[in-house]
Design a protein around this motif. Structure first.
Motif, PDB file in Angstrom:
ATOM      1  N   CYS A  59       0.851  -1.189   0.000  1.00  0.00           N
ATOM      2  CA  CYS A  59       0.000   0.000   0.000  1.00  0.00           C
ATOM      3  C   CYS A  59       0.884   1.235   0.000  1.00  0.00           C
ATOM      4  O   CYS A  59       1.869   1.301   0.751  1.00  0.00           O
ATOM      5  N   ASN A  60       0.542   2.196  -0.838  1.00  0.00           N
ATOM      6  CA  ASN A  60       1.281   3.451  -0.874  1.00  0.00           C
ATOM      7  C   ASN A  60       1.253   4.111   0.505  1.00  0.00           C
ATOM      8  O   ASN A  60       0.198   4.305   1.086  1.00  0.00           O
ATOM      9  N   ARG A  61       2.427   4.403   1.027  1.00  0.00           N
ATOM     10  CA  ARG A  61       2.604   5.008   2.348  1.00  0.00           C
ATOM     11  C   ARG A  61       2.214   4.070   3.488  1.00  0.00           C
ATOM     12  O   ARG A  61       2.107   4.492   4.637  1.00  0.00           O
ATOM     13  N   GLY A  62       1.985   2.796   3.165  1.00  0.00           N
ATOM     14  CA  GLY A  62       1.680   1.836   4.209  1.00  0.00           C
ATOM     15  C   GLY A  62       2.937   1.166   4.729  1.00  0.00           C
ATOM     16  O   GLY A  62       3.996   1.195   4.096  1.00  0.00           O
ATOM     17  N   ARG A  63       2.849   0.569   5.887  1.00  0.00           N
ATOM     18  CA  ARG A  63       3.985  -0.155   6.453  1.00  0.00           C
ATOM     19  C   ARG A  63       4.106  -1.528   5.803  1.00  0.00           C
ATOM     20  O   ARG A  63       3.122  -2.101   5.337  1.00  0.00           O
ATOM     21  N   LYS A  64       5.324  -2.058   5.798  1.00  0.00           N
ATOM     22  CA  LYS A  64       5.602  -3.312   5.123  1.00  0.00           C
ATOM     23  C   LYS A  64       4.982  -4.488   5.876  1.00  0.00           C
ATOM     24  O   LYS A  64       5.094  -4.595   7.098  1.00  0.00           O
ATOM     25  N   THR A  65       4.337  -5.372   5.124  1.00  0.00           N
ATOM     26  CA  THR A  65       3.640  -6.505   5.735  1.00  0.00           C
ATOM     27  C   THR A  65       4.386  -7.802   5.449  1.00  0.00           C
ATOM     28  O   THR A  65       4.099  -8.514   4.495  1.00  0.00           O
ATOM     29  N   ASP A  66       5.356  -8.103   6.280  1.00  0.00           N
ATOM     30  CA  ASP A  66       6.131  -9.335   6.163  1.00  0.00           C
ATOM     31  C   ASP A  66       5.608 -10.386   7.134  1.00  0.00           C
ATOM     32  O   ASP A  66       4.869 -10.085   8.078  1.00  0.00           O
ATOM     33  N   ILE A  67       6.017 -11.623   6.899  1.00  0.00           N
ATOM     34  CA  ILE A  67       5.719 -12.735   7.799  1.00  0.00           C
ATOM     35  C   ILE A  67       7.030 -13.394   8.185  1.00  0.00           C
ATOM     36  O   ILE A  67       7.928 -13.557   7.347  1.00  0.00           O
ATOM     37  N   GLY A  68       7.157 -13.775   9.445  1.00  0.00           N
ATOM     38  CA  GLY A  68       8.399 -14.380   9.905  1.00  0.00           C
ATOM     39  C   GLY A  68       8.185 -15.667  10.675  1.00  0.00           C
ATOM     40  O   GLY A  68       7.051 -16.092  10.931  1.00  0.00           O
ATOM     41  N   LYS A  69       9.296 -16.293  11.026  1.00  0.00           N
ATOM     42  CA  LYS A  69       9.284 -17.524  11.812  1.00  0.00           C
ATOM     43  C   LYS A  69      10.399 -17.460  12.835  1.00  0.00           C
ATOM     44  O   LYS A  69      11.493 -16.973  12.547  1.00  0.00           O
ATOM     45  N   ILE A  70      10.113 -17.945  14.030  1.00  0.00           N
ATOM     46  CA  ILE A  70      11.103 -17.914  15.104  1.00  0.00           C
ATOM     47  C   ILE A  70      10.930 -19.160  15.966  1.00  0.00           C
ATOM     48  O   ILE A  70       9.823 -19.700  16.080  1.00  0.00           O
ATOM     49  N   THR A  71      12.015 -19.629  16.549  1.00  0.00           N
ATOM     50  CA  THR A  71      12.001 -20.831  17.386  1.00  0.00           C
ATOM     51  C   THR A  71      12.150 -20.446  18.845  1.00  0.00           C
ATOM     52  O   THR A  71      13.027 -19.651  19.207  1.00  0.00           O
TER      53      THR A  71
END
Length: 338
Positions: A59-71
């Motif tokens: 989205c223009n001027r929106g924050r980045k929407t990432d997905i992560g994984k952690i143990t």
């Protein structure tokens, strides 16, 4: 969407970037002395998660929407900020009440409803009544009625949007929602804000449900059930506590900092069938309510254009969340309309 399907989807999204070095990595070097301080039931992680999928929505001027994984220290793997159905094409998207990302800047609910495609109404009960739900969620929601998916948020993070979900059902019916406060720094519940690169984000959800005659039959309030399943950032594990089924972080700092690599997070596994009608939520805490000012929506047209709905004179809906609207990042809520 199953856990295996999500992991398969994330793997497919990231294979094309296999030649890139991971920008972040899981830090499991939690000191034994720190672990002994914690007396709760959660799994503990520390540091930044590895990125599994980038920019699932743009989205223009929106924050980045990432997905992560952690143990976690007990060797369990966690999807952050939450395991969602956003990438599942079979889970329907909600319609726009207001969505500046896609140019749906409706001035009122009537204008938004005039663009609603009635063919998208989900039939929980084919011979039921049509109900309309208006939702503002910071940041993301998935909604079920009697365990059937009826709508998910189009915009996982920002710009702030609001949504319409229509469904056909017979009373009584149970609404269950997964609520997620998205994060820029995966695994520690942080975003750049207020001059700090690692600042805890806040959350909140408000909803109004109307019947086919436009009467308000339910709003979010303290009678809903709400339980948290992901809390971060935690600077000091001694600040958290549990009393029965209450998971408290009220004594924890929300100041954030310049470096989140040492921040902790707490994760609880979601119960099976939490969205189903017969799931027993009697031991869950009641939702905590928050004012418009506490959530900070008075400058957001995704909300203010629709105060006649959300702040109706006959029934003013309340923002709800778990006990901590800042640190609790994944919350399940439930309510039965009789």
């Amino acid at each position: 969407m199953s856990h295996h399907f999500l992991l398969f989807t994330l793997l497919a999204l990231t294979m094309g970037c296999a030649d890139k070095k991971a920008q972040t990595s899981t830090n499991n070097s939690v000191k034994t002395s720190d672990l002994s301080i914690y007396q709760g039931t959660a799994s503990i992680t520390q540091g930044i998660a590895s990125t599994q999928a980038e920019a699932i929505y743009s989205c223009n001027r929106g924050r980045k929407t990432d997905i992560g994984k952690i143990t976690s220290t007990d060797q369990k793997e966690w999807i952050v900020p939450a395991e969602t159905n956003y990438l599942d094409s079979e889970f329907p998207f909600a319609a726009d009440l207001f969505n500046s990302c896609e140019g749906m800047n409706y001035k009122n609910a009537e204008e938004a409803l005039s663009h609603y495609d009635n063919s998208s109404i989900i039939a929980v009960d084919p011979d039921g009544e049509v109900f309309t739900t208006y939702i503002f969620a910071d940041n993301y929601f998935e909604m079920y009625v009697n365990g059937i998916p009826v709508g998910k948020d189009k915009v996982p993070f920002t710009q702030f949007n609001s949504s319409i979900v229509k469904f056909k059902a017979k009373k009584p019916f149970t609404i269950a929602m997964k609520l997620v406060d998205w994060e820029e720094h995966l695994g520690v519940g942080c975003e750049a804000n207020r001059g700090k690169p690692f600042h805890a984000g806040d959350a909140g959800m408000v909803a109004v449900i109307k019947d086919s005659e436009n009467n308000i039959i339910a709003t979010t309030d303290e009678n809903w059930k709400a339980q948290t399943f992901y809390t971060a950032p935690i600077v000091d594990l001694s600040c958290v506590s549990e009393e029965g089924n209450y998971r408290y972080s009220k004594n924890c700092s929300t100041e954030g900092g310049q470096d989140g690599s040492s921040f902790y997070a707490l994760h609880w596994e979601l119960p099976t069938d939490w969205m189903k009608t017969n799931f027993d939520d009697s031991n869950w805490p009641n939702a905590t309510t928050f004012s418009n000012r506490e959530i900070g929506v008075n400058n957001k047209p995704a909300y203010t254009n629709f105060t006649s709905v959300f702040d109706a004179t006959e029934k003013d809906a309340k923002f709800i969340w778990s006990t901590n609207v800042v640190l609790d990042n994944e919350v399940l809520v439930r309510y039965t309309i009789k």
